[in-house]
Design a protein around this motif. Sequence first.
Motif, PDB file in Angstrom:
ATOM      1  N   LEU A  14       0.802  -1.219   0.000  1.00 45.91           N
ATOM      2  CA  LEU A  14       0.000   0.000   0.000  1.00 45.91           C
ATOM      3  C   LEU A  14       0.836   1.271   0.000  1.00 45.91           C
ATOM      4  O   LEU A  14       0.303   2.363  -0.176  1.00 45.91           O
ATOM      5  CB  LEU A  14      -0.952   0.014   1.205  1.00 45.91           C
ATOM      6  N   THR A  15       2.145   1.134   0.213  1.00 47.58           N
ATOM      7  CA  THR A  15       3.047   2.292   0.175  1.00 47.58           C
ATOM      8  C   THR A  15       4.209   1.969  -0.752  1.00 47.58           C
ATOM      9  O   THR A  15       4.551   0.794  -0.944  1.00 47.58           O
ATOM     10  CB  THR A  15       3.581   2.629   1.584  1.00 47.58           C
ATOM     11  N   PRO A  16       4.826   2.985  -1.333  1.00 50.00           N
ATOM     12  CA  PRO A  16       5.954   2.741  -2.248  1.00 50.00           C
ATOM     13  C   PRO A  16       7.097   2.018  -1.536  1.00 50.00           C
ATOM     14  O   PRO A  16       7.365   2.249  -0.348  1.00 50.00           O
ATOM     15  CB  PRO A  16       6.376   4.146  -2.685  1.00 50.00           C
ATOM     16  N   SER A  17       7.774   1.147  -2.268  1.00 51.62           N
ATOM     17  CA  SER A  17       8.930   0.449  -1.733  1.00 51.62           C
ATOM     18  C   SER A  17      10.154   1.359  -1.827  1.00 51.62           C
ATOM     19  O   SER A  17      10.510   1.825  -2.912  1.00 51.62           O
ATOM     20  CB  SER A  17       9.171  -0.846  -2.514  1.00 51.62           C
ATOM     21  N   THR A  18      10.794   1.624  -0.689  1.00 51.19           N
ATOM     22  CA  THR A  18      11.933   2.559  -0.668  1.00 51.19           C
ATOM     23  C   THR A  18      13.191   1.938  -0.077  1.00 51.19           C
ATOM     24  O   THR A  18      14.201   2.625   0.076  1.00 51.19           O
ATOM     25  CB  THR A  18      11.580   3.819   0.141  1.00 51.19           C
ATOM     26  N   SER A  19      13.132   0.654   0.273  1.00 56.04           N
ATOM     27  CA  SER A  19      14.293   0.014   0.888  1.00 56.04           C
ATOM     28  C   SER A  19      14.292  -1.475   0.575  1.00 56.04           C
ATOM     29  O   SER A  19      13.289  -2.032   0.120  1.00 56.04           O
ATOM     30  CB  SER A  19      14.281   0.218   2.403  1.00 56.04           C
ATOM     31  N   SER A  20      15.410  -2.121   0.855  1.00 58.05           N
ATOM     32  CA  SER A  20      15.497  -3.567   0.653  1.00 58.05           C
ATOM     33  C   SER A  20      14.542  -4.297   1.592  1.00 58.05           C
ATOM     34  O   SER A  20      13.998  -5.353   1.249  1.00 58.05           O
ATOM     35  CB  SER A  20      16.932  -4.045   0.869  1.00 58.05           C
ATOM     36  N   ASP A  22      11.581  -3.167   2.495  1.00 62.28           N
ATOM     37  CA  ASP A  22      10.271  -3.070   1.841  1.00 62.28           C
ATOM     38  C   ASP A  22      10.158  -4.094   0.720  1.00 62.28           C
ATOM     39  O   ASP A  22       9.115  -4.747   0.550  1.00 62.28           O
ATOM     40  CB  ASP A  22      10.069  -1.667   1.268  1.00 62.28           C
ATOM     41  N   ASP A  23      11.225  -4.232  -0.066  1.00 63.57           N
ATOM     42  CA  ASP A  23      11.219  -5.198  -1.162  1.00 63.57           C
ATOM     43  C   ASP A  23      11.029  -6.619  -0.638  1.00 63.57           C
ATOM     44  O   ASP A  23      10.294  -7.422  -1.214  1.00 63.57           O
ATOM     45  CB  ASP A  23      12.524  -5.117  -1.955  1.00 63.57           C
ATOM     46  N   ALA A  24      11.716  -6.932   0.460  1.00 65.65           N
ATOM     47  CA  ALA A  24      11.604  -8.270   1.048  1.00 65.65           C
ATOM     48  C   ALA A  24      10.193  -8.531   1.565  1.00 65.65           C
ATOM     49  O   ALA A  24       9.654  -9.640   1.415  1.00 65.65           O
ATOM     50  CB  ALA A  24      12.626  -8.429   2.173  1.00 65.65           C
ATOM     51  N   ALA A  25       9.574  -7.510   2.174  1.00 72.21           N
ATOM     52  CA  ALA A  25       8.207  -7.661   2.687  1.00 72.21           C
ATOM     53  C   ALA A  25       7.228  -7.906   1.541  1.00 72.21           C
ATOM     54  O   ALA A  25       6.338  -8.758   1.632  1.00 72.21           O
ATOM     55  CB  ALA A  25       7.803  -6.426   3.486  1.00 72.21           C
ATOM     56  N   ARG A  26       7.416  -7.175   0.445  1.00 72.99           N
ATOM     57  CA  ARG A  26       6.556  -7.383  -0.720  1.00 72.99           C
ATOM     58  C   ARG A  26       6.761  -8.773  -1.319  1.00 72.99           C
ATOM     59  O   ARG A  26       5.796  -9.444  -1.703  1.00 72.99           O
ATOM     60  CB  ARG A  26       6.841  -6.310  -1.775  1.00 72.99           C
ATOM     61  N   VAL A 158      -8.232  -1.813  -4.132  1.00 74.37           N
ATOM     62  CA  VAL A 158      -7.738  -3.069  -3.573  1.00 74.37           C
ATOM     63  C   VAL A 158      -7.488  -4.083  -4.692  1.00 74.37           C
ATOM     64  O   VAL A 158      -6.468  -4.782  -4.703  1.00 74.37           O
ATOM     65  CB  VAL A 158      -8.720  -3.625  -2.530  1.00 74.37           C
ATOM     66  N   ALA A 159      -8.423  -4.170  -5.643  1.00 73.39           N
ATOM     67  CA  ALA A 159      -8.256  -5.108  -6.758  1.00 73.39           C
ATOM     68  C   ALA A 159      -7.008  -4.780  -7.570  1.00 73.39           C
ATOM     69  O   ALA A 159      -6.280  -5.683  -8.015  1.00 73.39           O
ATOM     70  CB  ALA A 159      -9.494  -5.086  -7.644  1.00 73.39           C
ATOM     71  N   GLU A 160      -6.737  -3.499  -7.768  1.00 73.24           N
ATOM     72  CA  GLU A 160      -5.552  -3.109  -8.532  1.00 73.24           C
ATOM     73  C   GLU A 160      -4.267  -3.474  -7.779  1.00 73.24           C
ATOM     74  O   GLU A 160      -3.267  -3.871  -8.391  1.00 73.24           O
ATOM     75  CB  GLU A 160      -5.605  -1.618  -8.845  1.00 73.24           C
ATOM     76  N   VAL A 161      -4.290  -3.369  -6.444  1.00 72.27           N
ATOM     77  CA  VAL A 161      -3.154  -3.820  -5.649  1.00 72.27           C
ATOM     78  C   VAL A 161      -2.972  -5.334  -5.810  1.00 72.27           C
ATOM     79  O   VAL A 161      -1.842  -5.831  -5.962  1.00 72.27           O
ATOM     80  CB  VAL A 161      -3.347  -3.456  -4.166  1.00 72.27           C
ATOM     81  N   LEU A 162      -4.068  -6.066  -5.808  1.00 68.92           N
ATOM     82  CA  LEU A 162      -3.999  -7.518  -5.959  1.00 68.92           C
ATOM     83  C   LEU A 162      -3.491  -7.915  -7.342  1.00 68.92           C
ATOM     84  O   LEU A 162      -2.793  -8.934  -7.481  1.00 68.92           O
ATOM     85  CB  LEU A 162      -5.369  -8.135  -5.692  1.00 68.92           C
ATOM     86  N   VAL A 163      -3.817  -7.127  -8.365  1.00 66.09           N
ATOM     87  CA  VAL A 163      -3.258  -7.372  -9.695  1.00 66.09           C
ATOM     88  C   VAL A 163      -1.745  -7.180  -9.662  1.00 66.09           C
ATOM     89  O   VAL A 163      -0.984  -7.971 -10.247  1.00 66.09           O
ATOM     90  CB  VAL A 163      -3.911  -6.445 -10.737  1.00 66.09           C
ATOM     91  N   GLU A 164      -1.290  -6.144  -8.958  1.00 68.34           N
ATOM     92  CA  GLU A 164       0.151  -5.904  -8.833  1.00 68.34           C
ATOM     93  C   GLU A 164       0.837  -7.074  -8.115  1.00 68.34           C
ATOM     94  O   GLU A 164       1.911  -7.542  -8.534  1.00 68.34           O
ATOM     95  CB  GLU A 164       0.396  -4.597  -8.076  1.00 68.34           C
TER      96      GLU A 164
END
Length: 350
Positions: A14-20, A22-26, A158-164
């Motif tokens: 839900l927020t931009p990824s700005t760190s490693s 964040d990337d790992a959590a995604r 929410v659907a667009e986030v799920l597509v991502e």
Amino acid sequence: MAFSVPAIDISPYLTPSTSSADDAARAAVARDFDRACREVGFIQIHGHGVPDEVIAGLASASDAFFLGLDAEQKLAYRTPPGVNRGYSPPKSEATSLSLGVEPANKMNDFFEAFNVGLTVDDYPGADLLEEQYQANVWPDLPDFPEQVTTYLAEARRVAEVLVEISADALGLSDELVASLFDRATGTLRMNNYALTPGMQVQLDGELRGMGEHTDFGVITVLWADRVRGLQVLGTDGGWYDVSPDEGALLVNLGDVMTRWTNEHWMSTLHRVKPPVIDGTIERRRSVAYFHGSNWDTVIEPLPQLLADGEEPLYAPVSATEHIRAKLAGTRAGVLNPNAEREGARVAASR
């Protein structure tokens, strides 16, 4: 192993990824989502960010329409089968016909519904087939359009986030996703499993809130009361009760995702059998947002998702023709001849 619907917190997306970190959590969310889509096809979504007051407004709008209007008033907003907007009264649909499965009592789904959705106005200047972006019909109720469209925007987000998340899980490029979704269709269906006081409906068979079906589009985002009724078909062929976690949205895959992934991800069969207590149906509310692809997308297994030597299980079909055949089943009583694989799964259930 006991049947269960996995729970996933999607807040890292839900927020931009700005760190490693964040990337790992995604990446962890995408892995969990992939596993859930391969094993179950239904997911409890937490951390979705839809405000409580927006959901409360949606529930209020549902009550205002289904409880505040009598049967005759609601019928004023009924639309023909080819118009996927407006009111559907009880026993006017047979959801299982969308899978080519004819129930013993043809039009006996007991729910009533009200549909709105994305329109041509949501994509100014785009090349659209208006049939897939129909104008909305609004009841003459204070605050109803605002409450419903506010939630529609949140469900679409929410659907667009799920597509991502899906694209990350499947390794799909941003360019491909844009080509599939830059004019995405979307329909919001408000369901009511009860009768307006004074409404009489003669049942001619088993009480069936909504027959066995898979959803038509890509991803469904569902808000529902925590009242029994929703049942999901497990991989063992049994039907299992599912209810949303406190504060969660239920998410399931639609047919389009199943076809794109050549059944590596499944559009899980489900149905609704509302409980009857002391001879009265216990009221249950649900609101489903069906997120679809562009109207002119050709739906077929994506080559990049096929393993070496893997044969496509589905022939190409346009998104519009796919939806037409599905709606002709549910709303016009026409048996869908193009759902052999889905229908076989219903036949195999116990």
